[in-house]
Design a protein around this motif. Structure first.
Motif, PDB file in Angstrom:
ATOM      1  N   GLY A  73       0.791  -1.220   0.000  1.00  0.00           N
ATOM      2  CA  GLY A  73       0.000   0.000   0.000  1.00  0.00           C
ATOM      3  C   GLY A  73       0.823   1.268   0.000  1.00  0.00           C
ATOM      4  N   ALA A  74       0.527   2.150   0.952  1.00  0.00           N
ATOM      5  CA  ALA A  74       1.055   3.508   0.966  1.00  0.00           C
ATOM      6  C   ALA A  74       2.577   3.570   0.912  1.00  0.00           C
ATOM      7  CB  ALA A  74       0.546   4.257   2.194  1.00  0.00           C
ATOM      8  N   VAL A  75       3.275   2.674   1.603  1.00  0.00           N
ATOM      9  CA  VAL A  75       4.741   2.727   1.595  1.00  0.00           C
ATOM     10  C   VAL A  75       5.284   2.514   0.189  1.00  0.00           C
ATOM     11  CG1 VAL A  75       6.873   1.646   2.450  1.00  0.00           C
ATOM     12  CG2 VAL A  75       4.948   2.042   4.006  1.00  0.00           C
ATOM     13  N   ASP A  79       6.788   8.627  -1.323  1.00  0.00           N
ATOM     14  CA  ASP A  79       8.194   8.919  -1.079  1.00  0.00           C
ATOM     15  C   ASP A  79       8.499   8.682   0.399  1.00  0.00           C
ATOM     16  OD1 ASP A  79      10.683  10.106  -0.613  1.00  0.00           O
ATOM     17  OD2 ASP A  79      10.256  11.841  -1.875  1.00  0.00           O
ATOM     18  N   PRO A  80       9.427   7.769   0.712  1.00  0.00           N
ATOM     19  CA  PRO A  80       9.701   7.477   2.119  1.00  0.00           C
ATOM     20  C   PRO A  80      10.246   8.682   2.893  1.00  0.00           C
ATOM     21  CG  PRO A  80      11.243   6.321   0.690  1.00  0.00           C
ATOM     22  CD  PRO A  80      10.206   6.933  -0.187  1.00  0.00           C
ATOM     23  N   ASP A  81      10.882   9.620   2.218  1.00  0.00           N
ATOM     24  CA  ASP A  81      11.362  10.818   2.914  1.00  0.00           C
ATOM     25  C   ASP A  81      10.211  11.727   3.339  1.00  0.00           C
ATOM     26  OD1 ASP A  81      14.102  10.246   2.998  1.00  0.00           O
ATOM     27  OD2 ASP A  81      14.372  10.951   0.940  1.00  0.00           O
ATOM     28  N   ILE A  82       9.052  11.528   2.766  1.00  0.00           N
ATOM     29  CA  ILE A  82       7.841  12.246   3.195  1.00  0.00           C
ATOM     30  C   ILE A  82       7.060  11.399   4.196  1.00  0.00           C
ATOM     31  CG2 ILE A  82       5.589  13.122   2.419  1.00  0.00           C
ATOM     32  CD1 ILE A  82       7.012  13.851  -0.248  1.00  0.00           C
ATOM     33  N   LEU A  83       6.872  10.116   3.885  1.00  0.00           N
ATOM     34  CA  LEU A  83       6.017   9.255   4.699  1.00  0.00           C
ATOM     35  C   LEU A  83       6.649   8.842   6.027  1.00  0.00           C
ATOM     36  CD1 LEU A  83       3.309   7.761   4.839  1.00  0.00           C
ATOM     37  CD2 LEU A  83       4.454   5.808   3.767  1.00  0.00           C
ATOM     38  N   PHE A  84       7.918   8.459   6.039  1.00  0.00           N
ATOM     39  CA  PHE A  84       8.517   7.909   7.253  1.00  0.00           C
ATOM     40  C   PHE A  84       8.520   8.886   8.425  1.00  0.00           C
ATOM     41  CE2 PHE A  84      11.161   4.237   5.226  1.00  0.00           C
ATOM     42  CZ  PHE A  84       9.993   3.694   4.720  1.00  0.00           C
ATOM     43  N   PRO A  85       8.827  10.173   8.229  1.00  0.00           N
ATOM     44  CA  PRO A  85       8.735  11.090   9.369  1.00  0.00           C
ATOM     45  C   PRO A  85       7.304  11.206   9.915  1.00  0.00           C
ATOM     46  CG  PRO A  85      10.019  12.093   7.617  1.00  0.00           C
ATOM     47  CD  PRO A  85       9.413  10.830   7.065  1.00  0.00           C
ATOM     48  N   LEU A  86       6.320  11.130   9.029  1.00  0.00           N
ATOM     49  CA  LEU A  86       4.925  11.196   9.471  1.00  0.00           C
ATOM     50  C   LEU A  86       4.551   9.954  10.280  1.00  0.00           C
ATOM     51  CD1 LEU A  86       3.301  12.602   6.212  1.00  0.00           C
ATOM     52  CD2 LEU A  86       3.638  13.819   8.384  1.00  0.00           C
ATOM     53  N   VAL A  87       5.001   8.801   9.825  1.00  0.00           N
ATOM     54  CA  VAL A  87       4.735   7.569  10.570  1.00  0.00           C
ATOM     55  C   VAL A  87       5.408   7.647  11.938  1.00  0.00           C
ATOM     56  CG1 VAL A  87       5.151   5.076  10.666  1.00  0.00           C
ATOM     57  CG2 VAL A  87       4.382   6.130   8.530  1.00  0.00           C
ATOM     58  N   ALA A  88       6.676   8.045  11.960  1.00  0.00           N
ATOM     59  CA  ALA A  88       7.419   8.128  13.232  1.00  0.00           C
ATOM     60  C   ALA A  88       6.710   9.066  14.211  1.00  0.00           C
ATOM     61  CB  ALA A  88       8.851   8.593  12.978  1.00  0.00           C
ATOM     62  N   ARG A  89       6.222  10.182  13.721  1.00  0.00           N
ATOM     63  CA  ARG A  89       5.548  11.159  14.568  1.00  0.00           C
ATOM     64  C   ARG A  89       4.220  10.623  15.120  1.00  0.00           C
ATOM     65  NH1 ARG A  89       3.809  16.048  11.415  1.00  0.00           N
ATOM     66  NH2 ARG A  89       1.730  15.184  11.552  1.00  0.00           N
ATOM     67  N   SER A 124      -7.858   4.205 -20.280  1.00  0.00           N
ATOM     68  CA  SER A 124      -6.479   4.520 -20.610  1.00  0.00           C
ATOM     69  C   SER A 124      -5.568   4.149 -19.443  1.00  0.00           C
ATOM     70  CB  SER A 124      -6.341   6.012 -20.931  1.00  0.00           C
ATOM     71  OG  SER A 124      -6.723   6.775 -19.821  1.00  0.00           O
ATOM     72  N   GLU A 125      -4.289   4.011 -19.771  1.00  0.00           N
ATOM     73  CA  GLU A 125      -3.326   3.657 -18.738  1.00  0.00           C
ATOM     74  C   GLU A 125      -3.102   4.794 -17.757  1.00  0.00           C
ATOM     75  OE1 GLU A 125       0.463   2.152 -19.819  1.00  0.00           O
ATOM     76  OE2 GLU A 125      -0.354   0.196 -20.338  1.00  0.00           O
ATOM     77  N   LEU A 126      -2.800   4.436 -16.536  1.00  0.00           N
ATOM     78  CA  LEU A 126      -2.465   5.377 -15.488  1.00  0.00           C
ATOM     79  C   LEU A 126      -1.048   5.042 -15.044  1.00  0.00           C
ATOM     80  CD1 LEU A 126      -3.394   7.525 -13.388  1.00  0.00           C
ATOM     81  CD2 LEU A 126      -4.116   5.603 -11.961  1.00  0.00           C
ATOM     82  N   THR A 127      -0.213   6.037 -14.900  1.00  0.00           N
ATOM     83  CA  THR A 127       1.151   5.818 -14.424  1.00  0.00           C
ATOM     84  C   THR A 127       1.277   6.379 -13.019  1.00  0.00           C
ATOM     85  OG1 THR A 127       2.018   5.969 -16.673  1.00  0.00           O
ATOM     86  CG2 THR A 127       3.591   6.265 -14.875  1.00  0.00           C
ATOM     87  N   VAL A 128       1.762   5.549 -12.107  1.00  0.00           N
ATOM     88  CA  VAL A 128       2.027   5.975 -10.737  1.00  0.00           C
ATOM     89  C   VAL A 128       3.468   5.601 -10.408  1.00  0.00           C
ATOM     90  CG1 VAL A 128      -0.372   5.754  -9.967  1.00  0.00           C
ATOM     91  CG2 VAL A 128       1.176   3.811  -9.735  1.00  0.00           C
ATOM     92  N   LEU A 129       4.039   6.292  -9.442  1.00  0.00           N
ATOM     93  CA  LEU A 129       5.381   5.936  -8.982  1.00  0.00           C
ATOM     94  C   LEU A 129       5.277   4.960  -7.829  1.00  0.00           C
ATOM     95  CD1 LEU A 129       7.340   9.317  -8.965  1.00  0.00           C
ATOM     96  CD2 LEU A 129       7.516   7.428 -10.594  1.00  0.00           C
ATOM     97  N   ARG A 130       6.181   4.015  -7.808  1.00  0.00           N
ATOM     98  CA  ARG A 130       6.318   3.127  -6.656  1.00  0.00           C
ATOM     99  C   ARG A 130       7.785   3.156  -6.251  1.00  0.00           C
ATOM    100  NH1 ARG A 130       5.529  -2.607  -9.745  1.00  0.00           N
ATOM    101  NH2 ARG A 130       7.372  -2.400 -11.029  1.00  0.00           N
ATOM    102  N   TRP A 131       8.021   3.057  -4.956  1.00  0.00           N
ATOM    103  CA  TRP A 131       9.384   3.125  -4.444  1.00  0.00           C
ATOM    104  C   TRP A 131       9.898   1.724  -4.184  1.00  0.00           C
ATOM    105  CZ3 TRP A 131       6.633   7.331  -4.821  1.00  0.00           C
ATOM    106  CH2 TRP A 131       7.290   8.546  -4.976  1.00  0.00           C
ATOM    107  N   GLN A 132      11.051   1.420  -4.800  1.00  0.00           N
ATOM    108  CA  GLN A 132      11.667   0.104  -4.672  1.00  0.00           C
ATOM    109  C   GLN A 132      13.111   0.275  -4.223  1.00  0.00           C
ATOM    110  OE1 GLN A 132       9.767  -2.824  -7.790  1.00  0.00           O
ATOM    111  NE2 GLN A 132      11.067  -1.363  -8.813  1.00  0.00           N
ATOM    112  N   ASP A 140      18.385   1.275   5.869  1.00  0.00           N
ATOM    113  CA  ASP A 140      19.111   2.538   6.013  1.00  0.00           C
ATOM    114  C   ASP A 140      18.157   3.729   6.049  1.00  0.00           C
ATOM    115  OD1 ASP A 140      21.463   1.059   6.028  1.00  0.00           O
ATOM    116  OD2 ASP A 140      21.951   1.515   3.926  1.00  0.00           O
ATOM    117  N   LEU A 141      17.136   3.718   5.184  1.00  0.00           N
ATOM    118  CA  LEU A 141      16.143   4.801   5.172  1.00  0.00           C
ATOM    119  C   LEU A 141      15.406   4.879   6.511  1.00  0.00           C
ATOM    120  CD1 LEU A 141      14.575   4.412   1.628  1.00  0.00           C
ATOM    121  CD2 LEU A 141      15.430   6.548   2.582  1.00  0.00           C
ATOM    122  N   LEU A 142      14.995   3.732   7.021  1.00  0.00           N
ATOM    123  CA  LEU A 142      14.275   3.713   8.296  1.00  0.00           C
ATOM    124  C   LEU A 142      15.155   4.235   9.430  1.00  0.00           C
ATOM    125  CD1 LEU A 142      12.484   0.338   7.700  1.00  0.00           C
ATOM    126  CD2 LEU A 142      11.306   2.486   8.250  1.00  0.00           C
TER     127      LEU A 142
END
Length: 174
Positions: A73-75, A79-89, A124-132, A140-142
């Motif tokens: 899902g969301a992860v 972008d983990p640099d946006i999401l991870f601080p929010l999760v931590a908080r 029509s096709e939809l393009t989304v970004l996923r972080w891998q 390291d990110l965590l």
């Protein structure tokens, strides 16, 4: 020792960060799943299901969580640099953050475009970004965002064919 009061449990269903459909739009799969979960768990006291974009919800949330999880899902789509601080908080001290998603394709690291007809009835096709990232890069990110006791590994695909599933667990800052 007196028991520690726990905040009410919540679950959040969401797709990739995107605006929710306006009035008159077809109900998306996420909304249907939330409605189904509400019916299934209606007799569970203190359980609330919320359908929202993860970043927006975590930005406005005022009740800490003992655990936050994302199952493909969301992860994966934020972008983990946006999401991870929010999760931590939003975690109680030492709370658990866990997520799973597809193992990264060899050589495909960082934000990667994913193409397809993801919404029911979409022509029509939809393009989304996923972080891998590799398991070590996720760890390291965590850690960079204050998480501890990080465990990352890949569960191989059945029969060893295709991509496995990345499983990640970490504890929030104390």
């Amino acid at each position: 020792m007196d028991p520690v009061p726990r905040p009410r449990a919540r679950s959040r269903c969401s797709r990739a960060p995107a605006p929710c459909p306006g009035p008159g739009a077809r109900r998306g799969k996420g909304t249907v799943q939330v409605d189904r979960a509400r019916r299934w768990w209606k007799d569970t006291p203190g359980l609330e299901f919320v359908h929202a974009e993860a970043g927006d919800y975590l930005t406005s949330n005022t009740t800490p969580f003992d655990a936050v999880y994302s199952v493909w899902g969301a992860v994966w789509f934020t972008d983990p640099d946006i999401l991870f601080p929010l999760v931590a908080r939003n975690l109680t001290p030492g709370g658990v953050f866990a997520f799973s998603q597809a193992e990264p394709s060899p050589g495909a690291y960082g934000p990667q475009p994913m193409h397809g007809q993801w919404l029911e009835g979409r022509e029509s096709e939809l393009t989304v970004l996923r972080w891998q990232y590799t398991p070590q890069a996720w760890a390291d990110l965590l850690k960079r965002h204050g998480f501890t006791d990080v465990d990352t590994h890949v569960l191989p695909a059945p029969g060893g064919e295709g991509l496995g599933t990345l499983l990640v667990r970490a504890h929030g800052p104390a």
